[in-house]
Each structure stands twice: as structure tokens, then as C-alpha cells.
Design a protein around this motif. Structure first.
Motif, PDB file in Angstrom:
ATOM      1  N   UNK A  80       0.832  -1.205   0.000  1.00 31.96           N
ATOM      2  CA  UNK A  80       0.000   0.000   0.000  1.00 31.96           C
ATOM      3  C   UNK A  80       0.866   1.254   0.000  1.00 31.96           C
ATOM      4  N   UNK A  81       1.926   1.214   0.771  1.00 33.42           N
ATOM      5  CA  UNK A  81       2.839   2.366   0.863  1.00 33.42           C
ATOM      6  C   UNK A  81       3.543   2.609  -0.471  1.00 33.42           C
ATOM      7  N   UNK A  82       3.838   1.526  -1.176  1.00 36.26           N
ATOM      8  CA  UNK A  82       4.527   1.638  -2.466  1.00 36.26           C
ATOM      9  C   UNK A  82       3.543   1.982  -3.590  1.00 36.26           C
ATOM     10  N   UNK A  83       2.240   1.931  -3.286  1.00 34.23           N
ATOM     11  CA  UNK A  83       1.224   2.273  -4.277  1.00 34.23           C
ATOM     12  C   UNK A  83       0.973   1.187  -5.306  1.00 34.23           C
ATOM     13  N   UNK A  84       1.282  -0.035  -4.949  1.00 35.12           N
ATOM     14  CA  UNK A  84       1.033  -1.134  -5.881  1.00 35.12           C
ATOM     15  C   UNK A  84       0.188  -2.198  -5.188  1.00 35.12           C
TER      16      UNK A  84
END
Length: 151
Positions: free
Chosen positions: A142-146
Motif C-alpha cells: 500500500x505504501x509503495x502504491x502497488x
């Protein structure tokens, strides 16, 4: 109404954090130290200063050392105070330059404390470890946006 001193607010946050982590009500904590739940509320909000003897009573009731209430205190909690000029940069509690914004700290949210309490109620260590790995991988993704990849 006068604004709470940052140290009083921090001590109150730590008090509430520990009480909630233990699953203790304000009434139960108040009973343990001879106060009403309203008085406990005022201490937790930082509206009332906690004297040393009262802090000692809270530490015993919450089963923590007195120093617990000062852990993670931002280094700038005393900025603008006469004593702050005597403190060397980088010394004191917490990390220097950390903004004192308790609303933004996820560790003091009730949701976080309830999650931690629930997590440690899981008796099977293997299940607990799998849940930890699942949450960690979801957070990283989630933090990496994937999206989270399946193994």
C-alpha cells in the motif's frame, strides 16, 4: 482556557495509551489511585498537571516505570521555555525536531491499541506470525502504491 503544557499533554497521552492497552477503564484506573474517572480524563487530556507522587501511583497502577510516561517525548517539547535554553541540542527526550502533534501519531489511536491487544490475544504463535507477515506485506504494498502480490 489556557493551553496544556506539551509535557503534560505527552504524559497524558502515554497514560491513556497504557490504560487502553491494558483494557482498563478510566473508572478502574481512578479507583486504583483514589480519583474519579473525570479526574483521570483531565490528566489524560493534559488539562491537569500530574504531581510526582500521583505519577508514581499511576505507574504502579499501570505496571510501568515512571520513566514510561516520558518515553518518546519529542525533543522540542520544551522549546520556548526558560529551561530549554540550557538543554544541549539533541539531548532530552525523543528525537530532536520531531513535531509535537499527537493527532498525527498512529500509535496513540484507539484503533491501534485495540489492534495490538487483539493481536496478542491470539495464543497460537504461528497464526500470530502469519497475521504479522500479512499485515506487513499489505502495508508495504500500500505504501509503495502497488497491489499486493499473491505468493
Amino acid at each position: 482556557m489556557a493551553k496544556s503544557h506539551p509535557v503534560d499533554a505527552h504524559v497524558g497521552v502515554r497514560m491513556r495509551q497504557r490504560r487502553t492497552l491494558l483494557g482498563m477503564s478510566q473508572t478502574k484506573l481512578g479507583d486504583a489511585v483514589g480519583l474519579t474517572f473525570q479526574q483521570v480524563q483531565k490528566y489524560e487530556r493534559g488539562a491537569n498537571r500530574v504531581g510526582s507522587s500521583r505519577l508514581y501511583e499511576f505507574s504502579k497502577a499501570l505496571d510501568v516505570p515512571v520513566s514510561y510516561f516520558f518515553d518518546e517525548m519529542p525533543g522540542n517539547a520544551l522549546s520556548g521555555r526558560p529551561m530549554a535554553a540550557k538543554v544541549k541540542k539533541g539531548s532530552g527526550f525523543g528525537e530532536a525536531g520531531t513535531p509535537f502533534a499527537t493527532e498525527k501519531d498512529p500509535l496513540i489511536k484507539r484503533e491501534t491499541l485495540q489492534l495490538v491487544r487483539g493481536y496478542y490475544k491470539i495464543r497460537d504463535e504461528a497464526v500470530r506470525r502469519r497475521i504479522y507477515e500479512l499485515v506487513k506485506s499489505m502495508g508495504d504494498a500500500s505504501h509503495a502504491g502497488r497491489p499486493v502480490k499473491k505468493k
